[in-house]
Design a protein around this motif. Structure first.
Motif, PDB file in Angstrom:
ATOM      1  N   MET A  13       0.859  -1.194   0.000  1.00 23.34           N
ATOM      2  CA  MET A  13       0.000   0.000   0.000  1.00 23.34           C
ATOM      3  C   MET A  13       0.891   1.239   0.000  1.00 23.34           C
ATOM      4  N   PRO A  14       1.598   1.488  -1.113  1.00 25.32           N
ATOM      5  CA  PRO A  14       2.570   2.580  -1.156  1.00 25.32           C
ATOM      6  C   PRO A  14       1.919   3.960  -1.204  1.00 25.32           C
ATOM      7  N   LEU A  15       2.512   4.885  -0.480  1.00 23.75           N
ATOM      8  CA  LEU A  15       2.138   6.289  -0.608  1.00 23.75           C
ATOM      9  C   LEU A  15       3.026   6.987  -1.626  1.00 23.75           C
ATOM     10  N   GLY A  16       4.277   6.566  -1.692  1.00 18.82           N
ATOM     11  CA  GLY A  16       5.239   7.232  -2.548  1.00 18.82           C
ATOM     12  C   GLY A  16       5.918   6.289  -3.509  1.00 18.82           C
ATOM     13  N   ALA A  17       6.508   6.871  -4.555  1.00 21.99           N
ATOM     14  CA  ALA A  17       7.138   6.073  -5.605  1.00 21.99           C
ATOM     15  C   ALA A  17       8.356   5.317  -5.107  1.00 21.99           C
ATOM     16  N   LEU A  18       9.020   5.808  -4.090  1.00 17.08           N
ATOM     17  CA  LEU A  18      10.253   5.163  -3.636  1.00 17.08           C
ATOM     18  C   LEU A  18      10.007   3.791  -3.029  1.00 17.08           C
ATOM     19  N   MET A  19       8.791   3.513  -2.613  1.00 13.91           N
ATOM     20  CA  MET A  19       8.457   2.196  -2.075  1.00 13.91           C
ATOM     21  C   MET A  19       8.002   1.251  -3.179  1.00 13.91           C
ATOM     22  N   VAL A  20       7.674   1.801  -4.356  1.00  4.99           N
ATOM     23  CA  VAL A  20       7.137   1.001  -5.454  1.00  4.99           C
ATOM     24  C   VAL A  20       8.227   0.587  -6.427  1.00  4.99           C
ATOM     25  N   SER A  21       9.052   1.538  -6.818  1.00  3.43           N
ATOM     26  CA  SER A  21       9.989   1.318  -7.904  1.00  3.43           C
ATOM     27  C   SER A  21      11.043   0.273  -7.556  1.00  3.43           C
ATOM     28  N   SER A  22      11.457  -0.461  -8.580  1.00  5.15           N
ATOM     29  CA  SER A  22      12.510  -1.460  -8.399  1.00  5.15           C
ATOM     30  C   SER A  22      13.851  -0.816  -8.085  1.00  5.15           C
ATOM     31  N   GLU A  23      13.961   0.517  -8.247  1.00  8.18           N
ATOM     32  CA  GLU A  23      15.191   1.218  -7.920  1.00  8.18           C
ATOM     33  C   GLU A  23      14.997   2.202  -6.769  1.00  8.18           C
ATOM     34  N   GLY A  24      13.834   2.191  -6.123  1.00  8.32           N
ATOM     35  CA  GLY A  24      13.562   3.141  -5.059  1.00  8.32           C
ATOM     36  C   GLY A  24      14.341   2.847  -3.787  1.00  8.32           C
ATOM     37  N   ALA A  25      14.777   3.908  -3.113  1.00 10.42           N
ATOM     38  CA  ALA A  25      15.555   3.736  -1.880  1.00 10.42           C
ATOM     39  C   ALA A  25      14.730   3.078  -0.787  1.00 10.42           C
ATOM     40  N   CYS A  26      13.455   3.443  -0.662  1.00 10.58           N
ATOM     41  CA  CYS A  26      12.614   2.843   0.374  1.00 10.58           C
ATOM     42  C   CYS A  26      12.411   1.353   0.122  1.00 10.58           C
ATOM     43  N   ALA A  27      12.239   0.982  -1.146  1.00 12.96           N
ATOM     44  CA  ALA A  27      12.107  -0.437  -1.484  1.00 12.96           C
ATOM     45  C   ALA A  27      13.382  -1.195  -1.143  1.00 12.96           C
ATOM     46  N   ALA A  28      14.542  -0.540  -1.338  1.00 16.19           N
ATOM     47  CA  ALA A  28      15.819  -1.180  -0.998  1.00 16.19           C
ATOM     48  C   ALA A  28      15.923  -1.415   0.496  1.00 16.19           C
ATOM     49  N   TYR A  29      15.555  -0.408   1.282  1.00 15.14           N
ATOM     50  CA  TYR A  29      15.609  -0.561   2.742  1.00 15.14           C
ATOM     51  C   TYR A  29      14.641  -1.648   3.196  1.00 15.14           C
ATOM     52  N   TRP A  30      13.473  -1.687   2.598  1.00  6.61           N
ATOM     53  CA  TRP A  30      12.471  -2.679   2.994  1.00  6.61           C
ATOM     54  C   TRP A  30      12.919  -4.094   2.618  1.00  6.61           C
ATOM     55  N   THR A  31      13.453  -4.238   1.411  1.00 10.63           N
ATOM     56  CA  THR A  31      13.799  -5.570   0.899  1.00 10.63           C
ATOM     57  C   THR A  31      15.087  -6.111   1.493  1.00 10.63           C
ATOM     58  N   TYR A  32      16.098  -5.250   1.593  1.00 11.05           N
ATOM     59  CA  TYR A  32      17.417  -5.729   1.980  1.00 11.05           C
ATOM     60  C   TYR A  32      17.909  -5.198   3.328  1.00 11.05           C
ATOM     61  N   GLY A  33      17.308  -4.109   3.783  1.00 10.26           N
ATOM     62  CA  GLY A  33      17.864  -3.468   4.969  1.00 10.26           C
ATOM     63  C   GLY A  33      17.390  -4.032   6.285  1.00 10.26           C
ATOM     64  N   GLY A  34      16.451  -4.978   6.233  1.00  8.76           N
ATOM     65  CA  GLY A  34      15.931  -5.531   7.476  1.00  8.76           C
ATOM     66  C   GLY A  34      15.103  -4.530   8.249  1.00  8.76           C
ATOM     67  N   ALA A  35      14.670  -3.466   7.561  1.00 13.06           N
ATOM     68  CA  ALA A  35      13.922  -2.398   8.241  1.00 13.06           C
ATOM     69  C   ALA A  35      12.434  -2.699   8.172  1.00 13.06           C
ATOM     70  N   ARG A  36      11.841  -2.955   9.298  1.00 15.89           N
ATOM     71  CA  ARG A  36      10.408  -3.201   9.383  1.00 15.89           C
ATOM     72  C   ARG A  36       9.866  -2.392  10.550  1.00 15.89           C
ATOM     73  N   VAL A  37       8.761  -1.736  10.282  1.00 17.24           N
ATOM     74  CA  VAL A  37       8.107  -0.990  11.352  1.00 17.24           C
ATOM     75  C   VAL A  37       6.756  -1.631  11.583  1.00 17.24           C
ATOM     76  N   VAL A  38       6.524  -2.109  12.765  1.00 19.12           N
ATOM     77  CA  VAL A  38       5.284  -2.777  13.095  1.00 19.12           C
ATOM     78  C   VAL A  38       4.585  -1.976  14.193  1.00 19.12           C
ATOM     79  N   GLU A  39       3.377  -1.574  13.900  1.00 18.75           N
ATOM     80  CA  GLU A  39       2.627  -0.806  14.904  1.00 18.75           C
ATOM     81  C   GLU A  39       2.307  -1.690  16.090  1.00 18.75           C
ATOM     82  N   PRO A  40       2.397  -1.158  17.305  1.00 18.50           N
ATOM     83  CA  PRO A  40       2.045  -1.959  18.481  1.00 18.50           C
ATOM     84  C   PRO A  40       0.576  -2.301  18.483  1.00 18.50           C
ATOM     85  N   ALA A  41       0.271  -3.479  19.009  1.00 27.39           N
ATOM     86  CA  ALA A  41      -1.131  -3.907  19.105  1.00 27.39           C
ATOM     87  C   ALA A  41      -1.858  -3.048  20.108  1.00 27.39           C
ATOM     88  N   GLU A  42      -3.099  -2.726  19.777  1.00 27.46           N
ATOM     89  CA  GLU A  42      -3.901  -1.907  20.698  1.00 27.46           C
ATOM     90  C   GLU A  42      -4.512  -2.770  21.808  1.00 27.46           C
TER      91      GLU A  42
END
Length: 380
Positions: A351-380
Motif C-alpha cells: 500500500m505505497p504512498l510514494g514512488a520510492l516504495m514502489v519502484s525497483s530502484e527506489g531507496a525505500c524499497a531497498a531498505y524494505w527488501t534488503y535493509g531488514g527495516a520493518r516498522v510494526v505498529e504496536p497492538a492496541e
C-alpha cells in the motif's frame, strides 16, 4: 561467467575493503565525521543493500542515496496526467511495469486499469508501436520515462513511427537528464557531500565528460561505477584516494562498458528527436532548468502532450505530496527512508504512498527488501 564472477570474488572484495579502511583512516573518516558519498543511481542503491556493502565498508563511510530513480523523481502531477490520457475514449495507454503502481493524487495506473482503462504493460516502446500497427483505429500512447539510458530506444521508435507515418501512435515524454539535478544538489547549501559514485547505465550512453563540472566547478571527486560488488567497492576506493590526494577528477571504473565519449548512435538519435525543456519538475527538487527533454517540432505529431493538450503544453497544476510523505527528503539524501514517518506504517510495498516504495530502484524499497527495516505498529 566473465565480468560477473571476478567482480563477486570474496577474496578480492576483502582486499578492496582493507584498502578502503586504510585510506579512510588516513583521511580521518570516523562514524561521527564520515565521508559522505552519494550514489546517484537507484540500481547502485539496491546493489549496496543487496550485497550488504553499507555494513562491510569502514564505519567512516556513509552512503547518501541520490535522485537516481526516474520513476521516483516523477512528480505526482505527471502520474495524474498519465491517468487523464488513459481515461480518454479510444486510448490504449502503454507503460513499463515499474510505473504501474506509482500513486497519483487520484489513483495509480494500476487502479485506473482496474476501473476499466485499457492500460497495458510493455517491455519496449517498439511493443507499443506494434500495438499501434495492429490497432489503427485506436490512439496508442507510450509513457516515455527514464534517464538517458532509456531515451535512445524511445527516440528510435519515434523515428520509426515517423517513417511509417503511424499517426495513431504518440509518446508522453517524461525523459530526464542526470547532470542538472546533481548541480541542483551541489548548489544546495544544506547538502554536504564529499564525492559521488556515478551512474553506469546512463554513462554508457552519454560518456563521462558530462560530469566534468562536478570536479571542475565544485571540487568533488566522482567515479563512474558498474553494478557488481567489486565495481562499487573499487569506485568508493577511487573516490577516497582522490580525497586523500587532494584531487577532484572524473574517473571511469566501468570502462569495460562505458566509453569515454558515450554511444554515438544513441546520442545522434536523441539529438534528432529531442530538445531541452526550459525546465522540468522533479519530485523533491522542484523545477530544474534544462533537466527534461521534449519532442522536437519535426516529431510533434507524435507528441502526446500536444495531441491531448495536457501538461506543459497547456500549463500544469502542482500537486502536493500526501501528508507525512517524505519522498522528496529521501530522494535528495536529506534523510534515510526509515526517518520518514510513513515508512512501514502508512507506506508499505502492498500500500505505497510514494514512488520510492514502489519502484525497483527506489531507496525505500531497498531498505524494505534488503535493509531488514520493518516498522510494526504496536497492538492496541
Amino acid at each position: 561467467m566473465r565480468y560477473v564472477e571476478e567482480f563477486r570474488d570474496p577474496k578480492a572484495a576483502k582486499g578492496v575493503l582493507a584498502a578502503i579502511a586504510r585510506v579512510a583512516d588516513e583521511i580521518g573518516a570516523t562514524r561521527d565525521a564520515p565521508v559522505r558519498i552519494m550514489e546517484i543511481c537507484g540500481g547502485h542503491t539496491h546493489a549496496i543493500f543487496r550485497y550488504g556493502l553499507d555494513k562491510l565498508v569502514h564505519e567512516g563511510i556513509e552512503f547518501i542515496h541520490g535522485p537516481g530513480c526516474p520513476v521516483c523523481v516523477l512528480p505526482m502531477s505527471r502520474v495524474d496526467e498519465c491517468v487523464e490520457i488513459a481515461e480518454r475514449p479510444g486510448v490504449i495507454f502503454t507503460t513499463f511495469g515499474d510505473a504501474m503502481r506509482v500513486p497519483g493524487s487520484r489513483k495509480s495506473l494500476m487502479q485506473a486499469k482496474a476501473d476499466g482503462c485499457d492500460i497495458r504493460m510493455v517491455y519496449s516502446p517498439l511493443d507499443a508501436l506494434e500495438l499501434a500497427r495492429r490497432n489503427p483505429d485506436r490512439e496508442v500512447v507510450f509513457f516515455g520515462l527514464g534517464f538517458e539510458t532509456t531515451t535512445p530506444s524511445t527516440a528510435l521508435t519515434l523515428q520509426q513511427a515517423a517513417r511509417e507515418e503511424i499517426g495513431s501512435f504518440s509518446v508522453f515524454c517524461n525523459h530526464i537528464t542526470v547532470p542538472p539535478p546533481i548541480k541542483a544538489l551541489l548548489d544546495d547549501p544544506h547538502m554536504q557531500l564529499d564525492g559521488f559514485v556515478g551512474p553506469g547505465h546512463v554513462s554508457m550512453v552519454i560518456g563521462i565528460h558530462p560530469y566534468d563540472f562536478i570536479a571542475r566547478d565544485y571540487g568533488k571527486p566522482i567515479a563512474v561505477a558498474g553494478f557488481e560488488p567489486l565495481d562499487l567497492l573499487q569506485s568508493v576506493l577511487m573516490v577516497l584516494e582522490q580525497i586523500r590526494d587532494g584531487r577532484a577528477e572524473v574517473e571511469n571504473q566501468y570502462a569495460r562498458v562505458v566509453p569515454e565519449h558515450g554511444n554515438p548512435v544513441s546520442l545522434a538519435a536523441i539529438a534528432d528527436v529531442y530538445e531541452e525543456r526550459p525546465s522540468f519538475e522533479w519530485r523533491g527538487l522542484g523545477e530544474i532548468d534544462a533537466s527534461g527533454l521534449r519532442i522536437r517540432e519535426a516529431y510533434r505529431a507524435w507528441d502526446a502532450e500536444e495531441k491531448f493538450g495536457i501538461g506543459y503544453a497547456v500549463g500544469r497544476k502542482k500537486v502536493e505530496e500526501p501528508e507525512g510523505c517524505a519522498c522528496g527528503a529521501v530522494m535528495t539524501g536529506r534523510i534515510k527512508p526509515t526517518a520518514c514517518p510513513q515508512f512501514g506504517r502508512g507506506c508499505r510495498p502492498d500500500m505505497p504512498l510514494g514512488a520510492l516504495m514502489v519502484s525497483s530502484e527506489g531507496a525505500c524499497a531497498a531498505y524494505w527488501t534488503y535493509g531488514g527495516a520493518r516498522v510494526v505498529e504496536p497492538a492496541e
